[in-house]
Design an enzyme around this catalytic site. Structure first.
Site: not given
Length: 319
Positions: A234, A282
């Site tokens: 993250r 991502h």
């Protein structure tokens, strides 16, 4: 036979992928896809299930009787912080397609740093033919922070490639063939690590964890000439200003980033063009929508057969 509850989809995914996946999914069950105009004012009370990824702000007000919330991805921090999240089980997406993709990305990044790909790219641009001294994978220790399903699979595959692999998690885990550390052993873990892989969920404890103080504790005189940071967990767990400073000062020799403090990564971010950083958007382990829907179907079938759900988030831990 009792009628099956509909399932709500509130997914900010590619619409073509969702539409294609729905053609073979949720047989015998109504699907309320909130991306379709026909459902935007639909009464959602009395519905048991919702599959979400960045859902509408009013979803839980409208769907006030949910029994289960399914995350559209492996990460759940985006779900756990949603306003109005009901006190019901939240289920993570766990599937071999996602696990394999994550391991592919991690192995690839470790190999790119091992085989000095940035240095060769720079030489290629200058048409400079020069072979660099090459360490073996066995000389490099990869330390994985986050030894859940994804971390354990990546560890096994890195070992197959010949890397020395160690693992860290908040609570110590016993994993065959992998030396593991817990909170008390963090300093020892970092001191042995040449390539640090971040696969941690985003919690109060992990926010900003990858910072200047932590980078300075990594092994300094390893086979790569300096430690490398690889993050596919993250973005909120990394302090990007500290990361850039560490690269510029030689505290870190390189980095691979798939997650960022702000996403999409702002156009003006220096991370885009830094000569020591590999950037991906991502995309390390994007959810396969068909696999996600199959996973949700299996879990709903378990609920309706009186069996316990799998992969339920521990609310106290946040993952």
């Amino acid at each position: 036979m009792q009628k099956k509850s509909p399932v709500i989809l509130d997914l900010k995914f590619d619409r073509e992928q969702v539409s294609a996946a729905l053609k073979g999914a949720f047989a015998g069950r109504e699907v309320i896809d909130l991306a379709l105009p026909a459902h935007r004012s639909r009464d959602l009370s009395g519905i048991d299930y919702a599959v979400v990824w960045r859902p509408s702000a009013d979803l839980f007000t409208r769907a006030s009787n949910l029994k289960v919330v399914f995350s559209g991805g492996a990460g759940v921090d985006h779900v756990m912080t949603l306003p109005g999240l009901p006190d019901v089980p939240v289920v993570r997406f766990v599937d071999p397609t996602l696990t394999n993709r994550m391991s592919e990305w991690i192995v690839m990044q470790c190999l790119l740093h091992l085989r000095q790909f940035k240095a060769y790219e720079a030489q290629n641009r200058k048409r400079f033919w020069h072979e660099l001294a090459q360490p073996e994978a066995a000389q490099v220790t990869v330390g994985i922070m986050g030894m859940g399903v994804l971390g354990q699979d990546a560890a096994r595959k890195l070992k197959i490639m010949g890397f020395d692999v160690i693992g860290w998690s908040r609570r110590k885990k016993e994993i065959e063939g992998i030396e593991t550390f817990d909170t008390a052993g963090l300093d020892a873990f970092l001191a042995r690590t040449d390539i640090l892989v971040g696969l941690l969920p985003l919690t109060a404890e992990t926010r900003g964890l990858f910072n200047a103080a932590l980078f300075a504790r990594l092994r300094r005189r390893g086979a790569l000439g300096g430690p490398v940071f690889v993050n596919a967990g993250r973005g909120g767990s990394q302090v990007e200003a500290d990361l850039l400073a560490a690269l510029d000062r030689g505290v870190l020799a390189g980095a691979s980033l798939d997650v960022f403090e702000t996403e999409p990564l702002p156009l003006q971010s220096p991370l885009w063009t830094h000569e020591k950083i590999f950037v991906t958007p991502h995309a390390a382990a994007a959810s396969d929508v068909g696999a996600l829907f199959a996973h949700v179907e299996r879990q709903m079938a378990r609920v309706e057969a009186g069996q316990p759900l799998e992969h339920v988030v521990d609310r106290a831990a946040g993952y």
